[in-house]
Motif scaffolding. Structure first.
Motif, PDB file in Angstrom:
ATOM      1  N   ARG A   1       9.681   9.533  25.096  1.00 45.37           N
ATOM      2  CA  ARG A   1       8.959   8.362  25.619  1.00 45.37           C
ATOM      3  C   ARG A   1       9.749   7.079  25.380  1.00 45.37           C
ATOM      4  O   ARG A   1       9.715   6.153  26.196  1.00 45.37           O
ATOM      5  CB  ARG A   1       7.582   8.259  24.961  1.00 45.37           C
ATOM      6  CG  ARG A   1       6.612   9.364  25.365  1.00 45.37           C
ATOM      7  CD  ARG A   1       5.215   9.055  24.864  1.00 45.37           C
ATOM      8  NE  ARG A   1       4.288  10.135  25.142  1.00 45.37           N
ATOM      9  CZ  ARG A   1       3.838  10.989  24.223  1.00 45.37           C
ATOM     10  NH1 ARG A   1       4.234  10.865  22.962  1.00 45.37           N
ATOM     11  NH2 ARG A   1       2.987  11.948  24.553  1.00 45.37           N
TER      12      ARG A   1
ATOM     13  N   GLU B   1       7.354   2.240  39.527  1.00 39.47           N
ATOM     14  CA  GLU B   1       6.655   2.918  38.438  1.00 39.47           C
ATOM     15  C   GLU B   1       5.212   3.233  38.805  1.00 39.47           C
ATOM     16  O   GLU B   1       4.657   4.249  38.384  1.00 39.47           O
ATOM     17  CB  GLU B   1       6.694   2.037  37.186  1.00 39.47           C
ATOM     18  CG  GLU B   1       6.086   2.677  35.946  1.00 39.47           C
ATOM     19  CD  GLU B   1       6.918   3.821  35.387  1.00 39.47           C
ATOM     20  OE1 GLU B   1       6.385   4.575  34.549  1.00 39.47           O
ATOM     21  OE2 GLU B   1       8.084   3.970  35.800  1.00 39.47           O
TER      22      GLU B   1
ATOM     23  N   SER C   1      12.525  10.909  35.446  1.00 41.82           N
ATOM     24  CA  SER C   1      11.276  10.251  35.061  1.00 41.82           C
ATOM     25  C   SER C   1      10.391  11.132  34.194  1.00 41.82           C
ATOM     26  O   SER C   1       9.584  10.626  33.419  1.00 41.82           O
ATOM     27  CB  SER C   1      10.501   9.845  36.319  1.00 41.82           C
ATOM     28  OG  SER C   1      11.250   8.927  37.090  1.00 41.82           O
ATOM     29  N   VAL C   2      10.518  12.467  34.339  1.00 43.60           N
ATOM     30  CA  VAL C   2       9.739  13.401  33.527  1.00 43.60           C
ATOM     31  C   VAL C   2      10.656  14.500  33.018  1.00 43.60           C
ATOM     32  O   VAL C   2      11.713  14.760  33.594  1.00 43.60           O
ATOM     33  CB  VAL C   2       8.563  14.023  34.324  1.00 43.60           C
ATOM     34  CG1 VAL C   2       7.588  12.961  34.788  1.00 43.60           C
ATOM     35  CG2 VAL C   2       9.077  14.838  35.503  1.00 43.60           C
TER      36      VAL C   2
ATOM     37  N   ILE D   1      -0.553  15.137  25.909  1.00 42.83           N
ATOM     38  CA  ILE D   1       0.569  15.423  26.801  1.00 42.83           C
ATOM     39  C   ILE D   1       0.093  16.343  27.916  1.00 42.83           C
ATOM     40  O   ILE D   1      -0.645  17.302  27.672  1.00 42.83           O
ATOM     41  CB  ILE D   1       1.726  16.097  26.036  1.00 42.83           C
ATOM     42  CG1 ILE D   1       2.355  15.109  25.043  1.00 42.83           C
ATOM     43  CG2 ILE D   1       2.795  16.613  26.980  1.00 42.83           C
ATOM     44  CD1 ILE D   1       3.483  15.714  24.240  1.00 42.83           C
TER      45      ILE D   1
ATOM     46  N   ARG E   1       8.672  10.796  30.565  1.00 42.57           N
ATOM     47  CA  ARG E   1       7.381  11.387  30.199  1.00 42.57           C
ATOM     48  C   ARG E   1       7.541  12.882  29.929  1.00 42.57           C
ATOM     49  O   ARG E   1       7.981  13.624  30.805  1.00 42.57           O
ATOM     50  CB  ARG E   1       6.363  11.184  31.327  1.00 42.57           C
ATOM     51  CG  ARG E   1       6.016   9.729  31.554  1.00 42.57           C
ATOM     52  CD  ARG E   1       5.194   9.572  32.820  1.00 42.57           C
ATOM     53  NE  ARG E   1       4.804   8.183  32.983  1.00 42.57           N
ATOM     54  CZ  ARG E   1       3.711   7.636  32.477  1.00 42.57           C
ATOM     55  NH1 ARG E   1       2.877   8.375  31.782  1.00 42.57           N
ATOM     56  NH2 ARG E   1       3.438   6.367  32.662  1.00 42.57           N
TER      57      ARG E   1
END
Length: 330
Positions: A287, A65, A269-270, A313, A292
């Motif tokens: 979230r 992370e 992850s995004v 953001i 993200r």
């Protein structure tokens, strides 16, 4: 006599119309009853099975992370934290060019999104397929001058389409701080295999890159081959019909499938979301599943202030000249 005959025919037609209408109503009622008693339970059961099955096939997100945080930079690095330069800020300099990347770094911004496609000879190149026909050999592509396509291209030296290996060498030598969001426009198995081989051989490039794709299957295949690759989903709206968009139930189910089933399975992850379809609630939902949210495309200074100050953001932008703090200084 003909008058009575016409009246009789009219009454007969009205009677038949009423009979057909009643039959249609009963038919619709029976279909609705069948759907409620059979389709909905089976759909619910199917969804339950899919949710359970997804727990066994899902891939873990990036095990590090801290590496993800270092790639995205931190809020303390204001104002360079917020924007991600689309095609290295393609409105300010020739898109996907080394000159544009240098210009981003010179202004203090290190997050850039670049396009990636596959040539006919199997070479991964950094180019926008919407503007450059990459379905040809690399040798032919490198004869093109990509700066000519930009309105201010005369201010820049001639530059050819860069193969991914050449871009990696450039980043290592002259732009070591750059974080690359590599957006795949070709999601074929051939592209995935080539990218996996390249990132396995070039670990330094893999360490600085977040791979973005609109295809959940492509992301799943890539991370299955190389789990340590950090990936993101380019989320586009597939509910094109207005009647579907207006249904809160349908849009909620549609979003829940992406967030609670697809995202955990492929281990993103995004996620890149359209600015017109995000609010505080949707951002929090993403979230909550450990993803993200990043917004696209944000070019207005007022919109940028909103996402910086209110939504907090990160956003994708075509121009760094419209950053609020830049305009304030001007």
């Amino acid at each position: 006599m003909s008058y009575w005959r016409l009246l009789w025919l009219a009454l007969k037609m009205i009677y038949q119309l009423l009979c057909c209408s009643v039959s249609l109503i009963f038919f619709c009622f029976n279909v609705f009853w069948l759907f409620c008693n059979l389709a909905i339970p089976w759909c619910t059961l199917t969804l339950l099975v899919v949710c359970i099955a997804s727990k066994f096939v899902k891939l873990q997100r990036s095990p590090n992370e801290k590496r993800l945080l270092s790639l995205l930079s931190s809020p303390e690095e204001w104002p360079s934290y917020w924007p991600i330069a689309n095609r290295a800020a393609g409105f300010d300099a020739p898109e996907n060019s080394k000159a544009a990347i240098k210009k981003c770094l010179a202004r203090g911004y290190r997050n850039v999104l670049l396009d990636a496609g596959l040539t006919s000879c199997g070479e991964i190149v950094v180019a926008n397929p919407a503007k450059i026909n990459i379905a040809q050999p690399l040798g032919e592509l490198q004869k093109l001058n990509i700066t000519e396509q930009h309105p201010m291209g005369s201010q820049y030296e001639a530059e050819a389409v860069a193969p991914l290996r050449q871009l990696s060498d450039f980043l290592e030598a002259e732009a070591a701080e750059t974080t690359v969001f590599l957006r795949l426009h070709d999601n074929s198995a051939r592209m995935i295999n080539q990218l996996q081989k390249f990132m396995t051989a070039d670990e330094s490039f893999a360490q600085r890159t977040i791979v973005i794709s609109r295809s959940p299957l492509a992301i799943y295949q890539l991370r299955k081959l190389k789990p340590e690759i950090i990936c993101g989903l380019w989320h586009e709206t597939y509910l094109s019909l207005a009647i579907l968009k207006s249904s809160t139930l349908i849009t909620s189910i549609y979003g829940a499938i992406f967030r609670n089933i697809i995202a955990p399975v492929i281990g993103i992850s995004v996620v890149f979301l359209c600015k017109d379809e995000i609010n505080f609630h949707i951002a929090d939902l993403w979230r909550n599943v450990g993803v993200r949210p990043i917004v696209y495309m944000v070019n207005s200074p007022n919109e940028k202030r909103y996402f910086q100050k209110t939504m907090k953001i990160q956003y994708l932008t075509d121009s760094l000249r419209s950053e609020p703090h830049v305009l304030t200084k001007a």
